[in-house]
Design an enzyme around this catalytic site. Structure first.
Site, mmCIF file in Angstrom:
data_model
loop_
_atom_site.group_PDB
_atom_site.id
_atom_site.type_symbol
_atom_site.label_atom_id
_atom_site.label_comp_id
_atom_site.label_asym_id
_atom_site.label_seq_id
_atom_site.Cartn_x
_atom_site.Cartn_y
_atom_site.Cartn_z
ATOM 1 N N ILE A 10 0.818 -1.184 -0.083
ATOM 2 C CA ILE A 10 -0.005 0.123 0.020
ATOM 3 C C ILE A 10 0.797 1.220 -0.004
ATOM 4 O O ILE A 10 0.421 2.360 -0.451
ATOM 5 C CB ILE A 10 -1.033 0.050 1.287
ATOM 6 C CG1 ILE A 10 -2.057 0.772 0.908
ATOM 7 C CG2 ILE A 10 -0.413 0.159 2.498
ATOM 8 C CD1 ILE A 10 -3.115 0.779 2.017
ATOM 9 N N VAL A 32 1.300 -2.880 8.643
ATOM 10 C CA VAL A 32 1.050 -1.957 7.770
ATOM 11 C C VAL A 32 1.242 -0.204 8.021
ATOM 12 O O VAL A 32 1.739 0.536 7.643
ATOM 13 C CB VAL A 32 -0.289 -1.954 6.990
ATOM 14 C CG1 VAL A 32 -1.491 -1.544 7.728
ATOM 15 C CG2 VAL A 32 -0.346 -1.130 5.499
ATOM 16 N N ASP A 33 0.880 -0.567 9.479
ATOM 17 C CA ASP A 33 1.116 0.890 10.301
ATOM 18 C C ASP A 33 2.442 1.312 10.448
ATOM 19 O O ASP A 33 2.836 2.472 10.076
ATOM 20 C CB ASP A 33 0.506 0.791 11.603
ATOM 21 C CG ASP A 33 0.359 2.380 12.363
ATOM 22 O OD1 ASP A 33 0.377 3.152 11.833
ATOM 23 O OD2 ASP A 33 0.138 2.175 13.700
ATOM 24 N N SER A 116 -7.593 -4.791 10.524
ATOM 25 C CA SER A 116 -7.585 -5.587 11.692
ATOM 26 C C SER A 116 -7.211 -7.088 11.311
ATOM 27 O O SER A 116 -7.609 -7.848 12.147
ATOM 28 C CB SER A 116 -9.125 -5.451 12.218
ATOM 29 O OG SER A 116 -9.289 -4.108 13.190
ATOM 30 N N THR A 117 -6.918 -7.318 10.229
ATOM 31 C CA THR A 117 -6.733 -8.724 9.816
ATOM 32 C C THR A 117 -5.279 -9.213 10.376
ATOM 33 O O THR A 117 -4.830 -10.442 9.892
ATOM 34 C CB THR A 117 -6.973 -9.019 8.275
ATOM 35 O OG1 THR A 117 -6.220 -8.383 7.693
ATOM 36 C CG2 THR A 117 -8.408 -8.742 7.922
ATOM 37 N N GLY A 118 -4.498 -8.589 10.506
ATOM 38 C CA GLY A 118 -3.044 -8.924 11.161
ATOM 39 C C GLY A 118 -3.188 -9.082 12.688
ATOM 40 O O GLY A 118 -3.798 -10.215 13.165
ATOM 41 N N TYR A 120 -4.472 -7.579 14.985
ATOM 42 C CA TYR A 120 -5.696 -7.727 15.844
ATOM 43 C C TYR A 120 -6.666 -8.758 15.642
ATOM 44 O O TYR A 120 -7.557 -8.757 16.341
ATOM 45 C CB TYR A 120 -6.173 -6.447 15.342
ATOM 46 C CG TYR A 120 -5.748 -5.187 15.906
ATOM 47 C CD1 TYR A 120 -4.464 -5.077 16.428
ATOM 48 C CD2 TYR A 120 -6.344 -3.899 15.971
ATOM 49 C CE1 TYR A 120 -3.959 -3.938 17.112
ATOM 50 C CE2 TYR A 120 -6.102 -2.744 16.396
ATOM 51 C CZ TYR A 120 -4.600 -2.859 17.004
ATOM 52 O OH TYR A 120 -4.207 -1.586 17.401
#
Length: 169
Positions: A10, A32-33, A116-118, A120
């Site tokens: 991304i 990703v953050d 939220s799929t990582g 979290y």
């Protein structure tokens, strides 16, 4: 079609806006953050300090600094702990609040990560269905954003979105 799928990173997209799966502090983290913060540079963290954090399901906007995108919408996804309706609604709100910001700013292109799929722990199949249905409904009722891209960093997410699109065509 106003929805596209892309397989990749991304942080490499040239778009009006990318959507970051952020931590509540908005100051970076893993996944990703962390990738977004590293590539955007220290100016992003400095700017995010002025935003005062972000609650689960909410969204806030910042410039993208050193990224090819123009802006970043930061949204905090829910942790999947109790398998509850509130967690599902919180994830929907991540997409809705991000889309409302995109609409307000009349962004043509918005690129979503798989929120939220990582770490979290939200199940990828459930999260992809929630995000796809939320985005599709929003686009039917709104002119902006003109296009939404689901950026999948792994094959599993890409296949889930492909199957959702096949079902709707």
């Amino acid at each position: 079609m106003r929805i596209e799928l892309h397989f990749g990173d991304i942080t490499e997209y040239t778009a009006d806006c990318i959507v970051n799966a952020a931590r509540p502090s908005l100051l970076g983290g893993g996944g990703v953050d962390g990738a977004i913060h590293r590539k955007a540079g220290m100016a992003l963290s400095e700017f995010c300090k002025t935003l005062g954090g972000c609650s689960v399901g909410e969204a806030k906007i910042s410039p993208a600094f050193n990224l090819p995108a123009q802006n970043i919408i930061h949204t905090v996804g829910p942790r999947y702990l109790f398998k509850s309706e509130s967690e599902i609604q919180d994830l929907k709100n991540c997409y809705l609040n991000s889309l409302e910001i995109a609409k307000k700013h009349k962004f043509k292109t918005v690129v979503f990560s798989n929120i939220s799929t990582g770490a979290y722990g939200f199940p990828k199949d459930l999260a992809s269905t929630i995000s796809f249905e939320t985005v599709t409904s929003f686009l039917l009722e709104n002119e902006f954003p003109e296009k939404v891209i689901f950026c999948c960093y792994d094959v599993e997410n890409l296949e889930l979105y492909l199957n959702l699109i096949k079902e709707k065509i």
